[in-house]
Design a protein around this motif. Structure first.
Motif, PDB file in Angstrom:
ATOM      1  N   CYS A 276     -20.677 -18.498  -5.150  1.00 42.53           N
ATOM      2  CA  CYS A 276     -21.664 -16.980  -5.304  1.00 42.53           C
ATOM      3  C   CYS A 276     -20.622 -15.939  -6.305  1.00 42.53           C
ATOM      4  O   CYS A 276     -20.013 -14.991  -6.184  1.00 42.53           O
ATOM      5  CB  CYS A 276     -21.084 -16.707  -3.798  1.00 42.53           C
ATOM      6  SG  CYS A 276     -22.499 -15.347  -3.802  1.00 42.53           S
TER       7      CYS A 276
ATOM      8  N   CYS B 203     -21.256 -11.764  -4.263  1.00 43.22           N
ATOM      9  CA  CYS B 203     -20.372 -11.294  -3.293  1.00 43.22           C
ATOM     10  C   CYS B 203     -19.509 -12.685  -3.667  1.00 43.22           C
ATOM     11  O   CYS B 203     -18.841 -13.486  -3.742  1.00 43.22           O
ATOM     12  CB  CYS B 203     -21.158 -10.822  -2.077  1.00 43.22           C
ATOM     13  SG  CYS B 203     -22.417 -12.388  -1.477  1.00 43.22           S
ATOM     14  N   SER B 204     -19.854 -13.227  -2.075  1.00 45.18           N
ATOM     15  CA  SER B 204     -18.748 -14.475  -1.194  1.00 45.18           C
ATOM     16  C   SER B 204     -19.627 -15.513  -0.568  1.00 45.18           C
ATOM     17  O   SER B 204     -18.620 -15.806   0.685  1.00 45.18           O
ATOM     18  CB  SER B 204     -17.587 -13.629  -0.520  1.00 45.18           C
ATOM     19  OG  SER B 204     -17.729 -12.939   0.334  1.00 45.18           O
ATOM     20  N   CYS B 205     -20.357 -15.801  -0.643  1.00 42.21           N
ATOM     21  CA  CYS B 205     -21.737 -16.748   0.327  1.00 42.21           C
ATOM     22  C   CYS B 205     -20.755 -18.360   0.517  1.00 42.21           C
ATOM     23  O   CYS B 205     -20.260 -18.557  -0.704  1.00 42.21           O
ATOM     24  CB  CYS B 205     -22.902 -16.279  -0.215  1.00 42.21           C
ATOM     25  SG  CYS B 205     -23.597 -15.013  -0.025  1.00 42.21           S
TER      26      CYS B 205
HETATM   27 FE    FE Z   1     -22.326 -14.320  -1.366  1.00 39.86          FE
END
Ligand code: FE
Length: 194
Positions: A92, A95-97
């Motif tokens: 991602c 961000c951190s999906c």
């Molecule tokens: Fe994300």
């Protein structure tokens, strides 16, 4: 960090904004119920059941939900199958999906800026650092997760596992192999298998 979290939880509880029992339930869910073992079961089913694999390729959300894995950050899933020609890698960049329902919470490196930027700039180099040296003619496809869509890599089934049960196969499926930064474990040597 732990002290800060405790302080925040205490204040929010005192103000009546959260119920500590609800927080405990959420922590317990992600510590003991939701994690990469879920994804491993999906992969093992796909390895042993071509009908399921076809469904997973067409509508991963429904196929995964049929095994009981649903919920937050797993509402819209797509499965990407590794082949002899193509290796898939998930990141991602924003961000951190991450697909919580099948993999649990993301590892620290997945959320770190170096992985998020370098996975798209130099995927081959990143994979080499994870110990995956792919042949130059193998294509690498990088999937950028979003809040709308999460990806699950289906690693290749290791050789020498013909006739294995789903349960036994699932033990070979690591978290990293479903992100694309690893392979499924080799049944013979207990190490990685191409
Ligand atoms: Fe994300």
């Amino acid at each position: 960090m732990a002290a800060r979290v405790r302080a925040l939880e205490t204040i929010l509880t005192q103000k009546g904004l959260i119920d500590p029992a609800a927080i405990d339930a959420i922590v317990d869910t992600y510590e003991t119920k939701v994690g990469p073992r879920n994804g491993a079961k999906v992969v093992a089913r796909a390895w042993t059941d071509p009908g399921f694999a076809g469904w997973l390729a067409k509508d991963a959300t429904a196929a995964i939900a049929s095994l009981g894995f649903t919920g937050r950050q797993g509402e819209h899933m797509q499965a990407t199958f590794n082949t002899d020609e193509t290796h898939n890698l998930v990141v991602c960049t924003l961000c951190s999906c991450y697909p919580w329902s099948v993999l649990g919470l993301p590892p620290v490196w997945y959320k770190a800026p170096p992985y998020r930027s370098r996975a798209v700039i130099d995927p081959r180099g990143v994979l080499a650092e994870f110990g995956l040296n792919l042949p130059a003619n193998k294509k690498i496809r990088v999937w950028d997760s979003t809040a709308e869509l999460r990806y699950l890599v289906v690693p290749q089934r290791p050789a020498g596992t013909e006739g294995w049960s789903e349960e036994r196969l699932a033990d070979l499926v690591t978290r990293d192999s479903m992100i694309g930064t690893g392979f499924a474990l080799d049944p013979g040597r207990g190490s990685v298998a191409a």
